[in-house]
Design a protein around this motif. Structure first.
Motif, PDB file in Angstrom:
ATOM      1  N   ASP A  46      35.437 -23.782 -32.342  1.00 47.42           N
ATOM      2  CA  ASP A  46      35.035 -24.939 -33.676  1.00 47.42           C
ATOM      3  C   ASP A  46      34.291 -24.548 -34.772  1.00 47.42           C
ATOM      4  O   ASP A  46      33.705 -25.330 -35.704  1.00 47.42           O
ATOM      5  N   THR A  84      43.557 -26.271 -31.640  1.00 43.42           N
ATOM      6  CA  THR A  84      42.486 -26.685 -30.496  1.00 43.42           C
ATOM      7  C   THR A  84      42.636 -25.341 -29.559  1.00 43.42           C
ATOM      8  O   THR A  84      43.346 -24.527 -29.904  1.00 43.42           O
ATOM      9  N   HIS A 284      30.642 -25.934 -30.496  1.00 44.43           N
ATOM     10  CA  HIS A 284      31.260 -27.035 -29.893  1.00 44.43           C
ATOM     11  C   HIS A 284      30.284 -28.222 -29.430  1.00 44.43           C
ATOM     12  O   HIS A 284      29.255 -27.829 -29.189  1.00 44.43           O
ATOM     13  N   VAL A 340      35.218 -29.369 -36.611  1.00 47.47           N
ATOM     14  CA  VAL A 340      35.235 -30.699 -36.777  1.00 47.47           C
ATOM     15  C   VAL A 340      33.844 -31.328 -36.703  1.00 47.47           C
ATOM     16  O   VAL A 340      32.923 -30.402 -36.393  1.00 47.47           O
ATOM     17  N   ASP A 343      32.679 -34.968 -33.085  1.00 44.51           N
ATOM     18  CA  ASP A 343      33.903 -34.883 -32.165  1.00 44.51           C
ATOM     19  C   ASP A 343      33.392 -35.314 -30.839  1.00 44.51           C
ATOM     20  O   ASP A 343      33.630 -34.836 -29.682  1.00 44.51           O
ATOM     21  N   LYS A 366      40.179 -29.254 -37.269  1.00 44.31           N
ATOM     22  CA  LYS A 366      40.461 -29.191 -35.929  1.00 44.31           C
ATOM     23  C   LYS A 366      41.290 -29.966 -35.805  1.00 44.31           C
ATOM     24  O   LYS A 366      41.343 -31.454 -36.352  1.00 44.31           O
ATOM     25  N   TYR A 367      42.396 -29.832 -34.905  1.00 48.54           N
ATOM     26  CA  TYR A 367      43.480 -30.540 -34.596  1.00 48.54           C
ATOM     27  C   TYR A 367      44.680 -30.869 -35.383  1.00 48.54           C
ATOM     28  O   TYR A 367      45.628 -31.230 -35.126  1.00 48.54           O
TER      29      TYR A 367
END
Ligand code: NG6
Ligand code: CA
Length: 524
Positions: A46, A84, A284, A340, A343, A366-367
């Motif tokens: 991430d 992801t 993350h 992100v 999260d 992200k996503y």
């Protein structure tokens, strides 16, 4: 490997012999003889395009990554294959687009091994070329034979040893998913027989506290969305687990643990060649870096996690220097998907951005199907061959790293192996600045996008335009086809109706890509 790969392999600027210690000739690289390079992939989690100082971040210092970039090539148009982790890692390690394979979405911590032992992997490729191979850090591609049926108290019947890795020291999934223990060579590391481990993604174990029912026990981090099941180290997670005892990790020590194991592996294999997939937990969630990295930037824990990541990179670089390996080690630093902010934990990442733009100039996070989902930092350093450090805006996808590295070490990819990976070694080491004619991106809503030339096409998708579970994150979904001119203000104005031929061309190209018949000849 497609036919294109074979053709390009013959033209590849660096042709090396597969044998351990074999050398590359002066004619091939314009430099003196040398043995096969060690290869290290540092794969952050991430970490966004805008999160590093050398990519324009202003609120956080990343001196070690800056040094790596200043001694190598800093790519400004490189892409993860998915927005992801699990699908991105699957594609990187197998050279197959994850969207071709059901069951490659974000995996729970009790997923069975997603890459099957019979599949060809990057580790198989390096091993066939005489390399010692290791995976250290975040795995997130499942372990054991069957989902939910692992016995975590015994050797797992299927693990990374079956995928070409000689050594592994990994987290099964993510730090926010149980089981919160390291797995070393198919067994829980530092296993504590007094605390047998049980894991379930269906129901809690009687009498065990959860974040939902016992928020008073959350002394380290509280969730903002989800993440309210078992509590380990004062942080509630996704999934339920019991036991673990002294094998349970402490979040503040994860970077130290994996870095030490990585340096040990390098040291043990200093006579080379070795391949190490070093996948950090940073940045993350849950972001809970060690005390010594805290408070050096105005962004709170997310910024501290970037500082901690930079430290790990520095430790690896120092080890290479100390052992005299830096010159002939190819280091690739990148990330599994875009950044992100919130999260799912209340770490104030959003509130403390202080003007920082984790995705840099790109739209989305992200996503997303927008570029913020897959546009990632990518740095390649190999002092022995990359003599002129600099930048490259070549259009590049991580899908090609397997075949490109195979070309580097002259490994022969078996029929059917790494089916979507092309040999673009020249792009990676800076001898070929021509764009890949097209790349594909895959969002968490399963929308595919194609980048080709100055265009980006996002296929229509029925999903919601925003993430449905909490923070304000654009998914890039639209029920209409989207076409963007990437040389203009990025992904703001959908010009699909103005350029019907371009739209049609990209739709046909995507159909061909899906059927597996698109090649390097398919230019728009
Ligand atoms: C999401 C999690 C998020 C993160 C992500 C996977 C919630 C609310 N969100 O479902 O925290 O774990 O999955 O991230 O649970 S990835 O980088 O590993 O793909
Ligand atoms: Ca990730």
């Amino acid at each position: 490997m497609n036919r294109q790969h074979i053709a390009l392999a013959l033209l590849t600027p660096v042709a090396l012999s597969p044998a351990r210690g074999a050398s590359v000739s002066e004619r091939d690289t314009g430099t003196e003889d040398r043995s096969l390079p060690n290869v290290i992939i540092i794969y952050a989690d991430d970490l966004g395009y805008g999160d590093l100082e050398c990519y324009g971040a202003k609120n956080v210092r990343t001196p070690n990554v800056n040094r790596l970039a200043s001694e190598g090539i800093r790519f400004t148009n490189a892409h993860a294959t998915a927005s992801t982790s699990t699908p991105s890692r699957y594609s990187l390690l197998t050279g197959e687009y994850a969207w071709r394979r059901p069951g490659t979405d974000v995996a729970p911590g009790d997923a069975g091994m997603i890459i099957r032992p019979e599949q060809y992997t990057m580790a198989d490729m390096f091993r066939s070329a005489g390399y010692a191979t290791a995976a250290i850090g975040k795995w997130h591609l499942g372990l054991g034979d069957k989902t939910g049926e692992q016995d975590w108290n015994a050797p797992l019947p299927a693990a990374l040893g079956d995928l070409g890795f000689d050594y592994h020291y990994i987290m099964a999934a993510t730090a926010d998913r149980v089981p919160c223990v390291f797995i070393e060579n198919g067994m829980v590391a530092d296993y504590d027989p007094s605390a047998p481990i049980e894991v379930s993604y269906r129901q809690n174990f009687p009498g065990e506290p959860t974040g939902k029912d016992n928020p008073e026990l959350l002394y380290n981090l509280k969730p903002s969305h989800g993440h309210d099941m078992s509590i380990i180290n004062g942080i509630s997670r996704i999934g339920y687990m019991k036991g673990g005892g002294k094998a349970l990790w402490k979040d503040e020590n994860i970077a130290d643990s994996i870095t030490v194991h990585a340096i040990n592996f390098i040291t043990e294999h200093k006579d080379g060649p070795f391949f190490m997939y070093f996948a950090t937990n940073d940045v993350h969630v849950p972001r809970f870096p060690h005390e010594r990295f805290r408070g050096r930037n105005p962004m709170g824990l997310r910024g501290d996690a970037i500082v901690q990541f930079d430290w790990s990179v520095g430790q690896i670089m120092d080890a290479l220097d100390r052992l005299g390996l830096a010159e002939n080690t190819l280091v690739i630093l990148s990330s599994d998907n875009g950044p992100v902010v919130d999260d799912g934990y209340d770490d104030k990442a959003e509130e403390l951005l202080n003007g920082h733009k984790p995705s840099g100039p790109w739209r989305g996070y992200k996503y997303s199907a927008f570029e913020g989902g897959t546009a990632i930092p990518a740095i390649v350093r190999w002092p022995a061959v990359i003599r002129k450090p600099g930048e490259s805006d070549v259009l590049m996808s991580q899908i090609d790293w397997l075949a490109s590295l195979a070309s580097l070490v002259n490994a022969r990819i078996p029929e059917g192996g790494a089916p979507d990976s092309w040999d673009r070694l020249g792009n990676l080491i800076g001898t070929d600045r021509s764009d890949r004619p097209w790349i594909v991106e895959f969002s968490s809503s399963h929308a595919l996008s194609v980048r080709a030339g100055k265009w980006k096409y996002i296929e229509p998708n029925d999903g919601s335009p925003m993430i449905t579970w909490g923070p304000e994150i654009e998914t890039g979904n639209s029920h209409l086809p989207q076409l963007y001119e990437m040389d203009k203000v990025v992904e703001q104005e959908n010009v699909a109706s103005e350029y019907p031929e371009v739209l049609f061309g990209l739709q046909s190209l995507l159909r061909k890509i899906k059927s597996g018949s698109a090649t390097v000849e398919d230019v728009l």
